[in-house]
Scaffold this motif. Structure first.
Motif, PDB file in Angstrom:
ATOM      1  N   THR A  53     -28.239  43.412 -39.991  1.00 23.93           N
ATOM      2  CA  THR A  53     -27.671  43.286 -38.636  1.00 23.93           C
ATOM      3  C   THR A  53     -26.481  42.337 -38.580  1.00 23.93           C
ATOM      4  O   THR A  53     -25.733  42.341 -37.600  1.00 23.93           O
ATOM      5  N   VAL A  54     -26.324  41.513 -39.619  1.00 23.62           N
ATOM      6  CA  VAL A  54     -25.279  40.494 -39.639  1.00 23.62           C
ATOM      7  C   VAL A  54     -24.422  40.660 -40.891  1.00 23.62           C
ATOM      8  O   VAL A  54     -24.958  40.845 -41.990  1.00 23.62           O
ATOM      9  N   ASN A  55     -23.108  40.599 -40.726  1.00 20.89           N
ATOM     10  CA  ASN A  55     -22.193  40.629 -41.862  1.00 20.89           C
ATOM     11  C   ASN A  55     -22.174  39.251 -42.519  1.00 20.89           C
ATOM     12  O   ASN A  55     -21.760  38.262 -41.906  1.00 20.89           O
ATOM     13  N   ALA A  56     -22.656  39.188 -43.740  1.00 27.13           N
ATOM     14  CA  ALA A  56     -22.838  37.908 -44.421  1.00 27.13           C
ATOM     15  C   ALA A  56     -21.540  37.123 -44.513  1.00 27.13           C
ATOM     16  O   ALA A  56     -20.476  37.685 -44.815  1.00 27.13           O
ATOM     17  N   ASN A  57     -21.647  35.828 -44.195  1.00 26.36           N
ATOM     18  CA  ASN A  57     -20.545  34.869 -44.311  1.00 26.36           C
ATOM     19  C   ASN A  57     -19.359  35.202 -43.417  1.00 26.36           C
ATOM     20  O   ASN A  57     -18.272  34.618 -43.579  1.00 26.36           O
TER      21      ASN A  57
END
Length: 633
Positions: A449-453
């Motif tokens: 669900t989240v684009n890392a970094n």
């Protein structure tokens, strides 16, 4: 609320105003009152899971027959257990006496819980043990019907020591040092006094004892009993009492700290701790239900007379704001709007924290009770996003291409269900090291669900009390998604001071906001202030409680809210966390705007509505400095 605290209690009161045959004919069941009581209790199960109890009084029962029934449970499913046992009795009676079972008078004579007056209670323990003896309703028994008292409530009194001494001065020998016992015995004492005074009066007029009993039942002055009983009470309370002959009352504290709502018509009187449960159970409209006025009692006489009578002089209204933030069920029309407003009011601080980068920010909530404020937060973000769209379109002007316009319009706030609590997981491990690792798995994370970094992750909570669950569990699991920044948002302001009116927040040293203030004092070489406040608190303890002030406010005065929030973020930062962490709290002034009728904010401001609150906060600080791990009331 991610931190587990116990709070509040719930009451459910029903008085049937018609003969029982009326309800059997109209609603096709002789158990109309009992069925409604079950609904009212189930719809308030959020208010108490440590125990439950019900009581019922039958009217006009011949001597030699029981007319008061009570059942309590402290099991893990207390409501279901109580009604399962009651219904089992009914099922057995129907099997054994199928012909008589439809005879209302036979039921009333032979089975418990078939009377006209009902009282239900749900308990969250904030004081004492969770034994069956701690569950309401409490019963004070006597052979005289008019001296029997059944009592239950949502309350906590700050001056139990004074009340206990008063009972001893009256010549009583209370069996326990607790507010429930002192309240029961205080009301019971003045119930006895009222009985004695009426007995002497009618005896002097030549009435027989049997005639006097009937006269007392009709003439008992419930308001007078309550006025004399409640004169010295300091605290927040909604109390409900039943007298053996059929009179009943619901009493609310002068500041309106604890909630109470009621409805009545020619069939029924009903009172509860929450308004929507009455709407749901009886299919009533919001405007049909009244809020019990602070300092007043709803009094229902055995003859069906109903009045809302002033018992104590009302004080400025300080209804509990935590009711609106978290405690009450969000199905109430006004509470739903208020919680959305709480979420929306946090948008300026959130926008600043994410540097207005909505495109690279994911919004979520934890736990489920924060969902409504989450909707308000999302609505606020959408408003900011729409303004950004407007500015971009305006800037491009007539040169804007169709593709550019399409890209701008299609941008939306990124909303995700990030964390899901595993209700079946139990933290049975007791040693701290292994238990913390176990707690970190209570929530499941939604991967992908989240684009890392790259993405910010904004998660809203109802409130942050101790911060333990945040540090040991929630922040750690959110970090598995590798966001660029985690922003934890609290829809409540910083909890700085203990509650003493029914919420289990009694130890000031537990609060993360207090720990942050103390840490800042140490960082800046101002530790001497702790001893100064300690000495002042000791002085306050020598004064009459009416003259005491909140000396603990001085601990927070050197710092801004933002400085304390920043320090909280440092304290709650788990070891090894790779991303940035920000903690954002609601502002007190925005809380008041969102919840204009519930201005009880002492947990945030230290502005206690009763003198006993000042006594409690100062004692709590003394306990902290002296290393006494105990509640201050």
């Amino acid at each position: 609320m991610s931190d587990a605290i116990k709070h509040e209690c719930g009451i459910a009161f029903i008085r049937l105003l018609k003969p029982l045959e009326y309800y059997q004919e109209k609603y096709k069941t002789p158990f109309y009152g009992l069925n409604k009581l079950y609904l009212l209790m189930e719809k308030q199960h959020n208010r108490g899971q440590d125990g439950a109890g019900v009581a019922n009084i039958k009217f006009d029962i011949e001597p030699g027959n029981r007319y008061i029934a009570r059942k309590r449970s402290n099991s893990n499913k207390p409501i279901q257990d109580i009604f399962a046992e009651i219904n089992q009795r009914f099922a057995e009676a129907q099997k054994e006496n199928p012909e008589e079972f439809n005879d209302v008078q036979w039921l009333k004579k032979n089975l418990p819980y078939t009377g006209e007056l009902f009282l239900g209670h749900l308990r969250y323990g904030t004081f004492g043990s969770n034994s069956i003896e701690s569950c309401h309703p409490f019963l004070r028994q006597n052979n005289w019907m008019t001296r029997n008292l059944v009592l239950a409530g949502n309350f906590n009194l700050t001056n139990v020591d004074e009340l206990f001494s008063l009972l001893v001065d009256l010549g009583q020998h209370p069996k326990e040092f607790a507010d429930t016992v002192t309240v029961l015995e205080k009301i019971g004492h003045f119930l006895d006094v009222e009985n004695e005074e009426l007995f002497v009066k009618y005896k002097s007029l030549g009435y027989s004892n049997a005639e006097i009993t009937d006269r007392i039942a009709k003439k008992l002055d419930v308001a007078n009993i309550l006025q004399r009983s409640a004169e010295d009470w300091d605290g927040g309370y909604t109390m409900c009492g039943l007298f053996g002959h059929g009179d009943a009352f619901v009493l609310r504290d002068p500041s309106g700290i604890r909630p109470a709502y009621f409805y009545h018509d020619d069939e029924i009187v009903v009172a509860t701790s929450e308004r929507p449960v009455i709407q749901t159970a009886f299919n009533f409209q919001k405007n049909q239900i009244q809020e019990l006025k602070p300092g007043h009692a709803l009094i229902v006489k055995k003859d069906g007379t109903i009045s809302e009578t002033q018992i104590r002089q009302p004080l400025p209204r300080k209804a509990c704001s935590f009711e609106r933030i978290y405690f009450s069920r969000g199905s109430d029309e006004d509470i739903y709007k208020e919680r959305k407003a709480l979420g929306k009011s946090l948008i300026p601080a959130i926008s600043k924290s994410i540097d207005y980068d909505i495109e690279n920010t994911v919004f979520s909530f934890i736990p489920n009770t924060a969902e409504t404020s989450f909707y308000g937060m999302v609505k606020g973000i959408e408003d900011v996003l729409n303004q950004q769209k407007f500015e971009k379109i305006k800037k491009l002007g007539s040169q804007i291409t169709e593709e550019e316009l399409k890209n701008i319009i299609e941008k939306k706030a990124r909303v995700e269900k990030i964390a899901i609590k595993d209700a079946k997981l139990r933290t049975f491990i007791t040693d701290d090291k292994n238990r913390n690792d176990f707690v970190a798995h209570v929530y499941d994370i939604t991967y992908g669900t989240v684009n890392a970094n790259k993405d910010n992750l904004v998660v809203i909570d109802d409130s942050i009390v101790r911060g333990t669950t945040l540090k040991e569990s929630i922040i750690r699991i959110l970090a598995r998604l590798n966001p660029k920044k985690i922003i934890i948002v609290s829809s409540a302001p910083q909890i700085r001071y203990p509650d003493c009116y029914g919420i289990d927040m009694a130890k000031i040293g537990d609060f993360i906001a207090f720990k942050a203030a103390v840490a800042l004092l140490k960082d800046r070489g101002q530790e001497n202030l702790i001893q100064e406040v300690y000495k002042n608190c000791k002085v306050q303890a020598t004064l009459p409680k009416e003259q005491a002030i909140n000396a603990v406010k001085a601990i927070y005065e050197p710092f801004t809210d933002e400085e304390i929030s920043k320090k909280i973020a440092e304290l709650l930062r788990p070891e090894g966390l790779q991303c940035d962490l920000d903690i954002i709290y609601q502002k007190v002034e925005d809380l008041h705007i969102a919840c204009p009728e519930n201005l009880g904010d002492w947990y945030f401001t230290g502005n206690y509505p009763t003198p006993g609150g000042m006594k409690v906060v100062n004692k709590a600080f003394v306990n902290y400095v002296e290393g006494r791990d105990e509640r201050a009331y």
